[in-house]
Design a protein around this motif. Structure first.
Motif, PDB file in Angstrom:
ATOM      1  N   GLU A  58      -7.205   3.530 -28.267  1.00 44.90           N
ATOM      2  CA  GLU A  58      -6.013   4.001 -27.570  1.00 44.90           C
ATOM      3  C   GLU A  58      -4.822   3.707 -28.471  1.00 44.90           C
ATOM      4  OE1 GLU A  58      -3.468   3.537 -23.442  1.00 44.90           O
ATOM      5  OE2 GLU A  58      -5.361   2.483 -23.663  1.00 44.90           O
ATOM      6  N   LEU A  59      -4.089   4.752 -28.840  1.00 46.10           N
ATOM      7  CA  LEU A  59      -2.929   4.584 -29.705  1.00 46.10           C
ATOM      8  C   LEU A  59      -1.687   4.338 -28.861  1.00 46.10           C
ATOM      9  CD1 LEU A  59      -3.582   7.387 -32.346  1.00 46.10           C
ATOM     10  CD2 LEU A  59      -4.445   5.043 -32.275  1.00 46.10           C
ATOM     11  N   LEU A  60      -0.770   3.533 -29.401  1.00 47.20           N
ATOM     12  CA  LEU A  60       0.421   3.128 -28.658  1.00 47.20           C
ATOM     13  C   LEU A  60       1.691   3.488 -29.415  1.00 47.20           C
ATOM     14  CD1 LEU A  60      -0.851  -0.444 -27.696  1.00 47.20           C
ATOM     15  CD2 LEU A  60      -0.948   1.629 -26.298  1.00 47.20           C
ATOM     16  N   ASP A  61       2.756   3.736 -28.677  1.00 47.17           N
ATOM     17  CA  ASP A  61       4.085   4.013 -29.233  1.00 47.17           C
ATOM     18  C   ASP A  61       5.059   3.002 -28.635  1.00 47.17           C
ATOM     19  OD1 ASP A  61       6.251   5.159 -30.501  1.00 47.17           O
ATOM     20  OD2 ASP A  61       6.417   6.837 -29.112  1.00 47.17           O
ATOM     21  N   ASN A  62       4.768   1.712 -28.853  1.00 46.56           N
ATOM     22  CA  ASN A  62       5.548   0.652 -28.208  1.00 46.56           C
ATOM     23  C   ASN A  62       6.332  -0.226 -29.181  1.00 46.56           C
ATOM     24  OD1 ASN A  62       3.503  -0.797 -29.381  1.00 46.56           O
ATOM     25  ND2 ASN A  62       2.660  -1.604 -27.487  1.00 46.56           N
ATOM     26  N   GLY A  63       6.294   0.094 -30.476  1.00 48.09           N
ATOM     27  CA  GLY A  63       7.047  -0.678 -31.454  1.00 48.09           C
ATOM     28  C   GLY A  63       6.436  -2.023 -31.806  1.00 48.09           C
ATOM     29  N   GLN A  64       5.197  -2.260 -31.413  1.00 49.36           N
ATOM     30  CA  GLN A  64       4.544  -3.541 -31.694  1.00 49.36           C
ATOM     31  C   GLN A  64       3.320  -3.335 -32.570  1.00 49.36           C
ATOM     32  OE1 GLN A  64       3.744  -5.548 -28.013  1.00 49.36           O
ATOM     33  NE2 GLN A  64       5.775  -5.162 -27.219  1.00 49.36           N
ATOM     34  N   ALA A  65       2.939  -4.394 -33.286  1.00 47.16           N
ATOM     35  CA  ALA A  65       1.752  -4.412 -34.151  1.00 47.16           C
ATOM     36  C   ALA A  65       1.837  -3.271 -35.174  1.00 47.16           C
ATOM     37  CB  ALA A  65       0.478  -4.384 -33.347  1.00 47.16           C
ATOM     38  N   ALA A  66       0.906  -2.323 -35.138  1.00 46.10           N
ATOM     39  CA  ALA A  66       0.846  -1.246 -36.136  1.00 46.10           C
ATOM     40  C   ALA A  66       1.941  -0.196 -35.941  1.00 46.10           C
ATOM     41  CB  ALA A  66      -0.521  -0.573 -36.083  1.00 46.10           C
ATOM     42  N   ASP A  67       2.579  -0.178 -34.771  1.00 47.17           N
ATOM     43  CA  ASP A  67       3.596   0.832 -34.472  1.00 47.17           C
ATOM     44  C   ASP A  67       4.965   0.331 -34.916  1.00 47.17           C
ATOM     45  OD1 ASP A  67       4.180   3.421 -33.256  1.00 47.17           O
ATOM     46  OD2 ASP A  67       5.350   2.251 -31.822  1.00 47.17           O
ATOM     47  N   ASN A  68       5.603   1.065 -35.828  1.00 45.55           N
ATOM     48  CA  ASN A  68       6.888   0.618 -36.384  1.00 45.55           C
ATOM     49  C   ASN A  68       8.072   0.776 -35.446  1.00 45.55           C
ATOM     50  OD1 ASN A  68       5.841  -0.188 -38.870  1.00 45.55           O
ATOM     51  ND2 ASN A  68       5.960   1.883 -39.688  1.00 45.55           N
ATOM     52  N   GLN A  69       8.080   1.837 -34.648  1.00 44.84           N
ATOM     53  CA  GLN A  69       9.248   2.111 -33.809  1.00 44.84           C
ATOM     54  C   GLN A  69       8.804   2.693 -32.475  1.00 44.84           C
ATOM     55  OE1 GLN A  69      12.324   4.335 -35.721  1.00 44.84           O
ATOM     56  NE2 GLN A  69      13.337   4.846 -33.804  1.00 44.84           N
ATOM     57  N   ALA A  70       9.291   2.097 -31.401  1.00 48.02           N
ATOM     58  CA  ALA A  70       8.954   2.575 -30.064  1.00 48.02           C
ATOM     59  C   ALA A  70       9.692   3.881 -29.764  1.00 48.02           C
ATOM     60  CB  ALA A  70       9.327   1.526 -29.021  1.00 48.02           C
ATOM     61  N   GLY A  71       9.009   4.764 -29.048  1.00 48.96           N
ATOM     62  CA  GLY A  71       9.637   5.981 -28.549  1.00 48.96           C
ATOM     63  C   GLY A  71       9.910   7.054 -29.573  1.00 48.96           C
ATOM     64  N   ASP A  72       9.267   6.988 -30.740  1.00 53.84           N
ATOM     65  CA  ASP A  72       9.504   8.011 -31.762  1.00 53.84           C
ATOM     66  C   ASP A  72       8.450   9.114 -31.760  1.00 53.84           C
ATOM     67  OD1 ASP A  72       7.392   6.576 -32.802  1.00 53.84           O
ATOM     68  OD2 ASP A  72       8.297   6.268 -34.771  1.00 53.84           O
ATOM     69  N   GLY A  73       7.473   9.017 -30.839  1.00 54.17           N
ATOM     70  CA  GLY A  73       6.431  10.035 -30.755  1.00 54.17           C
ATOM     71  C   GLY A  73       5.297   9.828 -31.732  1.00 54.17           C
ATOM     72  N   VAL A  74       5.350   8.744 -32.508  1.00 55.21           N
ATOM     73  CA  VAL A  74       4.249   8.412 -33.419  1.00 55.21           C
ATOM     74  C   VAL A  74       3.491   7.238 -32.805  1.00 55.21           C
ATOM     75  CG1 VAL A  74       3.577   7.686 -35.731  1.00 55.21           C
ATOM     76  CG2 VAL A  74       5.529   9.214 -35.432  1.00 55.21           C
ATOM     77  N   TYR A  75       2.267   7.516 -32.395  1.00 56.32           N
ATOM     78  CA  TYR A  75       1.396   6.531 -31.761  1.00 56.32           C
ATOM     79  C   TYR A  75       0.475   5.960 -32.826  1.00 56.32           C
ATOM     80  CZ  TYR A  75       3.046   8.672 -27.444  1.00 56.32           C
ATOM     81  OH  TYR A  75       3.834   9.133 -26.426  1.00 56.32           O
ATOM     82  N   SER A  76       0.179   4.664 -32.754  1.00 58.16           N
ATOM     83  CA  SER A  76      -0.632   4.076 -33.820  1.00 58.16           C
ATOM     84  C   SER A  76      -1.404   2.854 -33.345  1.00 58.16           C
ATOM     85  CB  SER A  76       0.260   3.700 -35.007  1.00 58.16           C
ATOM     86  OG  SER A  76       1.266   2.810 -34.591  1.00 58.16           O
ATOM     87  N   ARG A  77      -2.353   2.453 -34.185  1.00 54.07           N
ATOM     88  CA  ARG A  77      -3.186   1.268 -33.929  1.00 54.07           C
ATOM     89  C   ARG A  77      -3.938   0.926 -35.205  1.00 54.07           C
ATOM     90  NH1 ARG A  77      -5.077  -0.123 -28.204  1.00 54.07           N
ATOM     91  NH2 ARG A  77      -5.151  -2.350 -28.478  1.00 54.07           N
ATOM     92  N   TYR A  78      -4.212  -0.376 -35.397  1.00 55.02           N
ATOM     93  CA  TYR A  78      -5.026  -0.804 -36.530  1.00 55.02           C
ATOM     94  C   TYR A  78      -6.483  -0.421 -36.292  1.00 55.02           C
ATOM     95  CZ  TYR A  78      -1.218  -3.675 -38.333  1.00 55.02           C
ATOM     96  OH  TYR A  78      -0.024  -4.103 -38.844  1.00 55.02           O
ATOM     97  N   LEU A  79      -7.158   0.015 -37.342  1.00 55.51           N
ATOM     98  CA  LEU A  79      -8.604   0.241 -37.303  1.00 55.51           C
ATOM     99  C   LEU A  79      -9.255  -1.048 -37.772  1.00 55.51           C
ATOM    100  CD1 LEU A  79     -11.057   2.120 -36.951  1.00 55.51           C
ATOM    101  CD2 LEU A  79     -10.777   2.765 -39.348  1.00 55.51           C
ATOM    102  N   THR A  80     -10.037  -1.675 -36.922  1.00 51.69           N
ATOM    103  CA  THR A  80     -10.621  -2.981 -37.248  1.00 51.69           C
ATOM    104  C   THR A  80     -12.141  -2.950 -37.347  1.00 51.69           C
ATOM    105  OG1 THR A  80     -10.651  -3.588 -34.913  1.00 51.69           O
ATOM    106  CG2 THR A  80      -8.715  -4.240 -36.190  1.00 51.69           C
ATOM    107  N   VAL A  81     -12.754  -1.797 -37.100  1.00 49.48           N
ATOM    108  CA  VAL A  81     -14.209  -1.686 -37.144  1.00 49.48           C
ATOM    109  C   VAL A  81     -14.599  -0.798 -38.315  1.00 49.48           C
ATOM    110  CG1 VAL A  81     -16.266  -0.926 -35.892  1.00 49.48           C
ATOM    111  CG2 VAL A  81     -14.356  -1.946 -34.654  1.00 49.48           C
ATOM    112  N   TYR A  82     -15.331  -1.390 -39.262  1.00 44.91           N
ATOM    113  CA  TYR A  82     -15.800  -0.646 -40.428  1.00 44.91           C
ATOM    114  C   TYR A  82     -17.303  -0.846 -40.525  1.00 44.91           C
ATOM    115  CZ  TYR A  82     -10.928  -1.671 -41.423  1.00 44.91           C
ATOM    116  OH  TYR A  82      -9.579  -1.832 -41.325  1.00 44.91           O
TER     117      TYR A  82
END
Length: 94
Positions: A58-82
């Motif tokens: 689940e990608l988030l747009d909350n300005g925390q962790a992997a997400d640089n800025q909240a509310g910019d429409g760019v959702y993100s998350r770290y990939l931790t499973v390889y």
């Protein structure tokens, strides 16, 4: 006006050392030039082993962790499973 999205990974072409540089999964969601906030965005990362099930994030747009800025429409998350070395692919569902 239609809503569109695009998904990508932070890793560029060539060899990537995920232990040195964490990989981030991104999905941008926009309506025209305006960011879409409050969307539910899921990323599916396919691993090199085609029999393996895609990793769901689940990608988030909350300005925390992997997400640089909240509310910019760019959702993100770290990939931790390889699972292995090879080519990974990502797609997003909004």
């Amino acid at each position: 006006m239609p809503i569109y999205s695009r998904a990508w990974m932070s890793a560029g072409a060539g060899d990537v050392d995920a232990s040195a540089n964490p990989i981030i999964i991104y999905a941008e969601v926009k309506q025209g030039n305006n960011p879409v906030v409050g969307a539910r965005v899921r990323a599916y990362v396919s691993q090199p082993d085609t029999t393996a099930r895609a990793t769901e994030l689940e990608l988030l747009d909350n300005g925390q962790a992997a997400d640089n800025q909240a509310g910019d429409g760019v959702y993100s998350r770290y990939l931790t499973v390889y699972s292995t070395t090879g080519r990974y692919a990502v797609k997003a569902q909004v």
